[in-house]
Design an enzyme around this catalytic site. Structure first.
Site, PDB file in Angstrom:
ATOM      1  N   THR A  15       0.807  -1.226   0.000  1.00 14.55           N
ATOM      2  CA  THR A  15       0.000   0.000   0.000  1.00 14.55           C
ATOM      3  C   THR A  15       0.842   1.280   0.000  1.00 14.55           C
ATOM      4  OG1 THR A  15      -0.182  -0.128   2.411  1.00 14.55           O
ATOM      5  CG2 THR A  15      -1.976  -1.081   1.126  1.00 14.55           C
ATOM      6  N   ARG A  16       2.052   1.206   0.523  1.00 20.11           N
ATOM      7  CA  ARG A  16       2.893   2.417   0.540  1.00 20.11           C
ATOM      8  C   ARG A  16       3.326   2.835  -0.854  1.00 20.11           C
ATOM      9  NH1 ARG A  16       6.048  -0.034   5.492  1.00 20.11           N
ATOM     10  NH2 ARG A  16       6.188  -1.613   3.919  1.00 20.11           N
TER      11      ARG A  16
END
Length: 112
Positions: A15-16
């Protein structure tokens, strides 16, 4: 000398990265990170390689289709140790050393 197998963890959500491309497939020096790692594992003598996939697995499976690499699926995201355990079936009968790597480590060398 004992045989060597490698488990590559590539099931995370990444997700980063804020991307629709799986984290391990982002290019470094013109090639997906994962392919750099698999080449290093080959150079290091890995007799068997297993990539554990999860989220966006179709992307990862397509990227490694031409390699001599097995796929294991982590259906539920239950952590790093669980991801490593998902490779157990693919390694059934293997008798040797097993190295566990993260799929987003393109600078690992065969010598390491």
């Amino acid at each position: 000398m004992r045989q060597l197998a490698a488990v590559v963890l590539a099931a995370g959500q990444g997700t980063r990265m804020k991307s629709d491309v799986h984290k391990v497939l982002h290019p470094v020096a013109g090639r997906p990170m994962l392919l750099h790692l698999l080449a290093a594992l080959d150079a290091g003598g890995a007799m068997k390689k297993v990539v554990v996939v999860g989220v966006l697995r179709e992307q990862v499976e397509a990227a490694i289709a031409a390699t001599d690499t097995h796929v294991a699926v982590q259906h539920e995201q239950r952590g790093t140790a669980h991801a490593a355990l998902c490779a157990k079936t693919a390694l059934a009968g293997f008798d040797g050393l097993i190295v566990i790597c993260f799929g987003d480590t393109p600078l690992l060398s065969g010598a390491t």
